[in-house]
Design a protein around this motif. Structure first.
Motif: not given
Length: 140
Positions: A74-75, A110
């Motif tokens: 994620d991110e 994610d």
């Protein structure tokens, strides 16, 4: 460290599997800025009679299908990168497999860095101990 799982309609085809493993690794690393050495690909085949869309088997539809799932931390990717990947992966698989049902799909999943990793270490641990984003861009 993407984990790629591709489900294809049909019978096992080692030549097709090798080709798609190579092309999906290249595409994923290119568009999502990942490393080939940390990319895992699993390909599974499902018989047309055992794959259903709207209660009808692919045999009844007279179509092929695929489901591509790619787990990423994620991110680590933008919405634009993810959208470009969706388009390119769908186009790649549709062109290689041919005659695909329009509900064939791509999923980018994610995963939280503290819950995702490999080799017994989370991505969060690697981030904290490898110097953060600066170390990653320097080849860490």
């Amino acid at each position: 460290m993407p984990g790629i799982t591709l489900k294809l309609s049909g019978v096992s085809n080692p030549s097709l599997s090798r080709r798609l493993a190579d092309e999906l690794t290249t595409l994923t690393c290119s568009l999502l800025d990942k490393k080939p050495g940390q990319t895992m690909v699993m390909i599974q085949y499902v018989a047309h009679d055992e794959w259903f869309i709207d209660r009808r088997s692919l045999t009844e539809w007279g179509k092929n299908s695929f489901r591509l799932e790619v787990t990423i931390t994620d991110e680590t990717n933008t919405r634009l990168q993810k959208a470009a990947y969706h388009r390119a992966a769908f186009e790649l698989l549709s062109s290689v497999i041919g005659n695909v049902h329009p509900h064939s799909n791509v999923h980018l999943i994610d995963c939280g860095a503290a819950a995702y990793g490999y080799g017994g270490l989370t991505q969060e641990y690697r981030y904290q101990h490898d110097g953060g984003p600066e170390a990653r861009t320097a080849g860490a």
